[in-house]
Design a protein around this motif. Structure first.
Motif, PDB file in Angstrom:
ATOM      1  N   ASP A  63      34.333  43.385  44.476  1.00  0.00           N
ATOM      2  CA  ASP A  63      34.174  44.799  44.112  1.00  0.00           C
ATOM      3  C   ASP A  63      35.519  45.417  43.725  1.00  0.00           C
ATOM      4  OD1 ASP A  63      31.462  44.642  44.607  1.00  0.00           O
ATOM      5  OD2 ASP A  63      31.674  45.242  46.710  1.00  0.00           O
ATOM      6  N   VAL A  64      36.565  44.957  44.445  1.00  0.00           N
ATOM      7  CA  VAL A  64      37.913  45.481  44.182  1.00  0.00           C
ATOM      8  C   VAL A  64      38.913  44.335  44.295  1.00  0.00           C
ATOM      9  CG1 VAL A  64      39.727  47.073  44.953  1.00  0.00           C
ATOM     10  CG2 VAL A  64      37.342  47.773  45.079  1.00  0.00           C
ATOM     11  N   CYS A  65      39.846  44.298  43.373  1.00  0.00           N
ATOM     12  CA  CYS A  65      40.891  43.252  43.422  1.00  0.00           C
ATOM     13  C   CYS A  65      41.769  43.487  44.638  1.00  0.00           C
ATOM     14  CB  CYS A  65      41.738  43.302  42.153  1.00  0.00           C
ATOM     15  SG  CYS A  65      43.104  42.102  42.165  1.00  0.00           S
ATOM     16  N   PRO A  66      41.942  42.476  45.501  1.00  0.00           N
ATOM     17  CA  PRO A  66      42.766  42.652  46.700  1.00  0.00           C
ATOM     18  C   PRO A  66      44.258  42.797  46.385  1.00  0.00           C
ATOM     19  CG  PRO A  66      42.089  40.369  46.470  1.00  0.00           C
ATOM     20  CD  PRO A  66      41.358  41.128  45.407  1.00  0.00           C
ATOM     21  N   ILE A  67      44.651  42.531  45.186  1.00  0.00           N
ATOM     22  CA  ILE A  67      46.073  42.617  44.835  1.00  0.00           C
ATOM     23  C   ILE A  67      46.405  43.960  44.207  1.00  0.00           C
ATOM     24  CG2 ILE A  67      47.954  41.558  43.522  1.00  0.00           C
ATOM     25  CD1 ILE A  67      46.866  39.816  45.779  1.00  0.00           C
ATOM     26  N   CYS A  68      45.623  44.330  43.167  1.00  0.00           N
ATOM     27  CA  CYS A  68      45.961  45.556  42.420  1.00  0.00           C
ATOM     28  C   CYS A  68      44.895  46.635  42.516  1.00  0.00           C
ATOM     29  CB  CYS A  68      46.253  45.235  40.969  1.00  0.00           C
ATOM     30  SG  CYS A  68      44.804  44.617  40.055  1.00  0.00           S
ATOM     31  N   ALA A  69      43.824  46.365  43.262  1.00  0.00           N
ATOM     32  CA  ALA A  69      42.744  47.337  43.462  1.00  0.00           C
ATOM     33  C   ALA A  69      41.952  47.636  42.202  1.00  0.00           C
ATOM     34  CB  ALA A  69      43.278  48.622  44.066  1.00  0.00           C
ATOM     35  N   ALA A  70      41.998  46.715  41.206  1.00  0.00           N
ATOM     36  CA  ALA A  70      41.212  46.906  39.993  1.00  0.00           C
ATOM     37  C   ALA A  70      39.745  46.698  40.312  1.00  0.00           C
ATOM     38  CB  ALA A  70      41.661  45.923  38.918  1.00  0.00           C
ATOM     39  N   PRO A  71      38.842  47.451  39.658  1.00  0.00           N
ATOM     40  CA  PRO A  71      37.404  47.309  39.933  1.00  0.00           C
ATOM     41  C   PRO A  71      36.866  45.990  39.395  1.00  0.00           C
ATOM     42  CG  PRO A  71      37.759  48.783  38.084  1.00  0.00           C
ATOM     43  CD  PRO A  71      39.124  48.489  38.644  1.00  0.00           C
ATOM     44  N   ALA A  72      35.627  45.650  39.745  1.00  0.00           N
ATOM     45  CA  ALA A  72      34.998  44.392  39.339  1.00  0.00           C
ATOM     46  C   ALA A  72      34.892  44.262  37.832  1.00  0.00           C
ATOM     47  CB  ALA A  72      33.624  44.282  39.978  1.00  0.00           C
ATOM     48  N   SER A  73      34.825  45.402  37.138  1.00  0.00           N
ATOM     49  CA  SER A  73      34.712  45.362  35.670  1.00  0.00           C
ATOM     50  C   SER A  73      35.952  44.792  34.993  1.00  0.00           C
ATOM     51  CB  SER A  73      34.427  46.773  35.136  1.00  0.00           C
ATOM     52  OG  SER A  73      35.477  47.662  35.494  1.00  0.00           O
ATOM     53  N   GLU A  74      37.084  44.747  35.722  1.00  0.00           N
ATOM     54  CA  GLU A  74      38.322  44.218  35.153  1.00  0.00           C
ATOM     55  C   GLU A  74      38.479  42.712  35.399  1.00  0.00           C
ATOM     56  OE1 GLU A  74      40.357  45.713  33.228  1.00  0.00           O
ATOM     57  OE2 GLU A  74      39.393  47.664  33.372  1.00  0.00           O
ATOM     58  N   PHE A  75      37.446  42.075  35.945  1.00  0.00           N
ATOM     59  CA  PHE A  75      37.494  40.630  36.154  1.00  0.00           C
ATOM     60  C   PHE A  75      36.747  39.920  35.030  1.00  0.00           C
ATOM     61  CE2 PHE A  75      38.915  41.830  40.274  1.00  0.00           C
ATOM     62  CZ  PHE A  75      39.569  40.727  40.803  1.00  0.00           C
ATOM     63  N   GLU A  76      37.286  38.790  34.596  1.00  0.00           N
ATOM     64  CA  GLU A  76      36.606  37.964  33.594  1.00  0.00           C
ATOM     65  C   GLU A  76      36.292  36.605  34.197  1.00  0.00           C
ATOM     66  OE1 GLU A  76      39.024  37.189  30.192  1.00  0.00           O
ATOM     67  OE2 GLU A  76      40.765  36.484  31.343  1.00  0.00           O
ATOM     68  N   LYS A  77      35.134  36.098  33.825  1.00  0.00           N
ATOM     69  CA  LYS A  77      34.722  34.810  34.347  1.00  0.00           C
ATOM     70  C   LYS A  77      35.457  33.697  33.609  1.00  0.00           C
ATOM     71  CE  LYS A  77      30.562  32.092  35.417  1.00  0.00           C
ATOM     72  NZ  LYS A  77      29.080  32.036  35.269  1.00  0.00           N
ATOM     73  N   LEU A  78      36.014  32.779  34.351  1.00  0.00           N
ATOM     74  CA  LEU A  78      36.731  31.647  33.771  1.00  0.00           C
ATOM     75  C   LEU A  78      35.778  30.483  33.543  1.00  0.00           C
ATOM     76  CD1 LEU A  78      40.007  31.644  35.911  1.00  0.00           C
ATOM     77  CD2 LEU A  78      39.657  32.657  33.655  1.00  0.00           C
ATOM     78  N   LYS A  79      36.047  29.768  32.431  1.00  0.00           N
ATOM     79  CA  LYS A  79      35.249  28.576  32.172  1.00  0.00           C
ATOM     80  C   LYS A  79      35.673  27.482  33.135  1.00  0.00           C
ATOM     81  CE  LYS A  79      34.595  29.496  27.230  1.00  0.00           C
ATOM     82  NZ  LYS A  79      34.807  28.985  25.858  1.00  0.00           N
ATOM     83  N   THR A  80      34.723  26.737  33.595  1.00  0.00           N
ATOM     84  CA  THR A  80      35.019  25.632  34.514  1.00  0.00           C
ATOM     85  C   THR A  80      34.567  24.320  33.900  1.00  0.00           C
ATOM     86  OG1 THR A  80      32.886  25.943  35.620  1.00  0.00           O
ATOM     87  CG2 THR A  80      34.796  27.105  36.544  1.00  0.00           C
ATOM     88  N   GLY A  81      35.129  23.234  34.397  1.00  0.00           N
ATOM     89  CA  GLY A  81      34.752  21.900  33.931  1.00  0.00           C
ATOM     90  C   GLY A  81      35.610  21.396  32.777  1.00  0.00           C
ATOM     91  N   GLY A  82      36.471  22.257  32.196  1.00  0.00           N
ATOM     92  CA  GLY A  82      37.360  21.836  31.105  1.00  0.00           C
ATOM     93  C   GLY A  82      38.802  21.855  31.571  1.00  0.00           C
ATOM     94  N   ILE A  83      39.719  21.714  30.604  1.00  0.00           N
ATOM     95  CA  ILE A  83      41.145  21.737  30.915  1.00  0.00           C
ATOM     96  C   ILE A  83      41.612  23.176  31.031  1.00  0.00           C
ATOM     97  CG2 ILE A  83      43.451  21.143  30.077  1.00  0.00           C
ATOM     98  CD1 ILE A  83      42.246  18.785  28.646  1.00  0.00           C
ATOM     99  N   ASN A  84      42.340  23.456  32.048  1.00  0.00           N
ATOM    100  CA  ASN A  84      42.912  24.786  32.233  1.00  0.00           C
ATOM    101  C   ASN A  84      44.138  24.921  31.339  1.00  0.00           C
ATOM    102  OD1 ASN A  84      43.854  27.235  33.039  1.00  0.00           O
ATOM    103  ND2 ASN A  84      44.480  26.559  35.101  1.00  0.00           N
ATOM    104  N   ARG A  85      43.981  25.665  30.269  1.00  0.00           N
ATOM    105  CA  ARG A  85      45.071  25.769  29.294  1.00  0.00           C
ATOM    106  C   ARG A  85      46.228  26.609  29.814  1.00  0.00           C
ATOM    107  NH1 ARG A  85      42.438  26.032  23.227  1.00  0.00           N
ATOM    108  NH2 ARG A  85      41.020  24.274  23.519  1.00  0.00           N
ATOM    109  N   ASP A  86      46.022  27.285  30.918  1.00  0.00           N
ATOM    110  CA  ASP A  86      47.106  28.058  31.512  1.00  0.00           C
ATOM    111  C   ASP A  86      47.913  27.239  32.515  1.00  0.00           C
ATOM    112  OD1 ASP A  86      46.426  30.397  30.114  1.00  0.00           O
ATOM    113  OD2 ASP A  86      44.871  30.870  31.601  1.00  0.00           O
ATOM    114  N   GLY A  87      47.467  26.027  32.776  1.00  0.00           N
ATOM    115  CA  GLY A  87      48.131  25.214  33.794  1.00  0.00           C
ATOM    116  C   GLY A  87      49.232  24.329  33.233  1.00  0.00           C
ATOM    117  N   ASN A  88      50.096  23.820  34.121  1.00  0.00           N
ATOM    118  CA  ASN A  88      51.210  22.949  33.743  1.00  0.00           C
ATOM    119  C   ASN A  88      50.734  21.606  33.210  1.00  0.00           C
ATOM    120  OD1 ASN A  88      53.094  24.871  34.498  1.00  0.00           O
ATOM    121  ND2 ASN A  88      53.216  24.107  36.611  1.00  0.00           N
ATOM    122  N   VAL A  89      49.617  21.113  33.761  1.00  0.00           N
ATOM    123  CA  VAL A  89      49.114  19.806  33.318  1.00  0.00           C
ATOM    124  C   VAL A  89      48.768  19.842  31.838  1.00  0.00           C
ATOM    125  CG1 VAL A  89      47.266  18.128  33.589  1.00  0.00           C
ATOM    126  CG2 VAL A  89      48.273  19.191  35.615  1.00  0.00           C
TER     127      VAL A  89
END
Length: 264
Positions: free
Chosen positions: A20-46
């Motif tokens: 409901d609320v981001c525990p870090i910045c208190a942003a509401p749920a509408s500011e969250f985006e669903k991440l794709k799973t099962g593929g390569i994380n393009r934001d990661g070091n690997v």
């Protein structure tokens, strides 16, 4: 289990639904985006490491393929340049497509000689002169100029900044210079690089390699100076170290042919 990323601070939440609320910045749920799973994380070091590795391999293969594709053309250009240098030492200047035909017309024979001046096995043209000298074998190109025999000898030495090389042609008496040509890898323009000019090279015609049947070479000296008992030419003004390199090259390279030159 899903992953949701806060678009404000980047916090990653795992669960069936976003918080409901981001525990870090208190942003509401509408500011969250669903991440794709099962593929390569393009934001990661690997992903970054794998991507960079693939690109390095791809570029290496592309460069190797290009180099191999151009190898035959590079070899042709190198052979053409070598033929032109040999011909220039015989005072024959040709360009482009004329080179090979003129070379085959003038150069009647080529072979390698050893320290004793005797012919030895090997291809005088194909063998790199540096390797030939290291093996104590020395290229000789026999030319016919207006019905007269000339012998072209290879020269290898060191200038101020890098290798210098060339060819010197002698008459059939094997002591009188007919012509010479010099090249360099990285001598200073306007100074040491002047060894390639006609003004410098033309001084060698008519000079003697032997005095009283003793090999003397040809000295390269400062303008206005002379050498007793030895033929000499003026060095390059402002290019003393390169001139010294040419002097040493003549002494050692032509000296390697001494026994060949003594055989009449």
């Amino acid at each position: 289990m899903n992953k949701y990323k806060c678009k404000i601070c980047g916090y990653i939440h795992e669960g069936a639904t976003p918080p409901d609320v981001c525990p870090i910045c208190a942003a509401p749920a509408s500011e969250f985006e669903k991440l794709k799973t099962g593929g390569i994380n393009r934001d990661g070091n690997v992903y970054t490491i794998v991507y960079a590795s693939v690109m390095v391999v791809f570029v290496a293969i592309a460069l190797a393929f290009t180099s191999e594709s151009l190898r035959s053309r590079q070899k042709l250009n190198e052979d053409t340049d070598k033929r032109q240098q040999i011909l220039r030492s015989l005072n024959v200047v040709v360009t482009g497509a004329q080179t090979e035909a003129k070379f085959n017309e003038i150069i009647r024979e080529s072979y390698l000689v050893d320290d004793k001046g005797q012919q030895t096995a090997g291809d005088a043209f194909a063998l790199d002169a540096v390797k030939a000298f290291e093996q104590h074998t020395y290229p000789v190109f026999v030319a016919n100029i207006d019905g007269a025999t000339k012998y072209v000898l290879a020269l290898r030495g060191k200038g101020l900044w890098g290798p210098i090389w060339g060819y010197i042609a002698v008459n059939d008496d094997k002591t009188t210079v007919f012509g010479a040509d010099f090249s360099h890898a990285s001598e200073t323009p306007g100074l040491g690089a002047e060894i390639t000019t006609a003004e410098f090279k033309s001084q060698f015609a008519g000079k003697q390699l032997f005095k009283d049947n003793v090999f003397k070479s040809i000295a390269v000296v400062k303008a206005g100076r002379s050498v007793q008992g030895q033929d000499y030419v003026d060095g390059i003004s402002g290019g003393t170290l390169t001139s010294n390199g040419v002097n040493a090259m003549l002494l050692t390279s032509v000296g390697a042919y001494e026994e060949f030159l003594k055989s009449k």
